[in-house]
Design a protein around this motif. Structure first.
Motif, short mmCIF file in Angstrom:
data_model
loop_
_atom_site.label_atom_id
_atom_site.label_comp_id
_atom_site.label_asym_id
_atom_site.label_seq_id
_atom_site.Cartn_x
_atom_site.Cartn_y
_atom_site.Cartn_z
N UNK A 146 -31.75 45.69 -6.79
CA UNK A 146 -32.65 45.65 -5.97
C UNK A 146 -33.45 44.73 -6.16
N UNK A 147 -34.01 44.36 -7.37
CA UNK A 147 -34.96 43.36 -7.74
C UNK A 147 -34.31 41.98 -7.53
N UNK A 148 -32.93 41.75 -7.75
CA UNK A 148 -32.18 40.72 -7.32
C UNK A 148 -32.30 40.25 -5.93
N UNK A 149 -32.42 41.27 -4.96
CA UNK A 149 -32.20 41.12 -3.55
C UNK A 149 -33.62 41.12 -2.89
N UNK B 114 -40.21 43.79 -18.12
CA UNK B 114 -38.66 44.20 -17.95
C UNK B 114 -38.29 43.49 -16.46
N UNK B 115 -39.17 44.20 -15.37
CA UNK B 115 -38.76 43.89 -14.00
C UNK B 115 -39.03 42.54 -13.92
N UNK C 114 -35.76 37.51 -25.46
CA UNK C 114 -36.55 38.36 -26.44
C UNK C 114 -37.65 39.30 -25.87
N UNK C 115 -38.34 38.81 -24.93
CA UNK C 115 -39.21 39.82 -24.09
C UNK C 115 -38.50 41.02 -23.66
N UNK C 116 -37.56 41.06 -23.05
CA UNK C 116 -36.70 42.03 -22.41
C UNK C 116 -36.49 42.94 -23.79
#
Length: 320
Positions: free
Chosen positions: A94-97, A27-28, A236-238
């Motif tokens: 946070x992951x986006x930045x 997911x991450x 789909x994976x998410x």
């Protein structure tokens, strides 16, 4: 019999926790890959729709069918769903930045938060050896993050807030585990994600508030673009990983003590570094490798010790 059953339950919970973290690592990765193109609530809505289909096909038939929707704790499910939705929003922003490994590393104040909350709110006992194992894992995280690096920017507060909310979610899980199944808890989390992302999208999906000043804010506020066919596999994976992770982590905290299961979530750290190397060409330093050893070592020690506790000892002739 009780003394053997509890360690066995804890061990199964540990394996569920590690499998869940593997799912959440996908997911991450998926969120990080989509964060420069799509809006957060758009991705969450699409993921939730896929998750609903996956749940209906693979979990619902084995969870009592439509009985899975029956609950005596609707308020608790709403609270639990709200905690996890807010935690995910903070972590995903946070992951986006930030680099994926930095965001995940900061998020790992969560096992310590869970251990403290389990003592305060659940009355669980955390022995000195478990505290030591948790501390060793946290030292490993610090070796990877290295205070003073870019991980300690303003955006680093987002994964930290996510960690606290994540711990609160697990406290609710422990409160309702005796009356609510993993399937019931999973479906209400999916529905909470679905409703909340749809409501947020209804109001801001046109991008009217997007200023583009910061990657996290842009990810939150940008307009919804059309979904590219090349990105469909990520959605789909998410969906699959989200359902699998939610069900497994619910099982983990239903089966085992919260303070015991929490350290096994440290396996996300080396996985995050692996994704960083393969997808984003961010290579770990020597400090990072040392941190991986400490993180894995603390979790393996916990598993080994729990196994030892589950082995019956011969009775002492001085005891009755």
């Amino acid at each position: 019999m009780t003394s053997v059953a509890a360690p066995s339950s804890n061990t199964m919970g540990a394996f569920c926790a590690m499998a869940a973290i593997l799912c959440f690592s996908f997911v991450d990765l998926g969120i990080k890959l989509l964060s420069e193109t799509y809006a957060l609530h758009q991705v969450v809505l699409l993921r939730s729709l896929v998750s609903l289909v996956v749940f209906g096909a693979f979990i619902l038939p084995f969870s009592g069918g439509l009985k899975v929707f029956r609950t005596r704790r609707p308020g608790a499910h709403l609270l639990r769903g709200s905690f996890i939705v807010c935690a995910n929003i903070c972590l995903f922003l946070g992951l986006a930045a930030m680099p994926i490994a930095d965001a995940v590393a900061i998020f790992f104040v969560s096992p310590l938060a869970i251990a403290v909350m389990s003592v305060v709110f659940l009355g669980e006992t955390v022995g000195p050896r478990r505290w030591a194992a948790i501390a060793v894992g946290l030292v490993g995280v610090l070796l990877i993050v290295q205070p003073g690096t870019e991980a300690f920017q303003v955006a680093s507060l987002l994964p930290a807030i996510a960690a606290i909310l994540y711990g609160a979610m697990h406290m609710v899980t422990r409160r309702i585990r005796d009356t609510e199944s993993a399937g019931t808890m999973t479906i209400y989390v999916i529905l909470t994600f679905l409703v909340s992302s749809a409501v947020i999208g209804f109001f801001i999906s046109d991008g009217r508030y997007e200023a583009g000043a910061h990657p996290a804010l842009s990810f939150l506020l940008r307009a919804w673009p059309p979904l590219a066919s090349a990105d469909l596999w990520v959605i789909v994976m998410l969906g699959f990983a989200g359902v699998g992770g939610s069900w497994l982590i619910t099982q983990a905290y239903r089966l085992s003590e919260a303070a015991f299961a929490a350290p096994f979530e440290y396996v996300a750290m080396p996985i995050a570094i692996f994704w960083g190397v393969v997808f984003f060409d961010t290579w770990p330093t020597l400090n990072a490798w040392a941190g991986i050893v400490l993180i894995l070592g603390s979790g393996l020690y916990m598993l080994w010790r729990e196994h030892r506790k589950g082995v019956p000892h011969p009775p002492s002739p001085t005891r009755r």
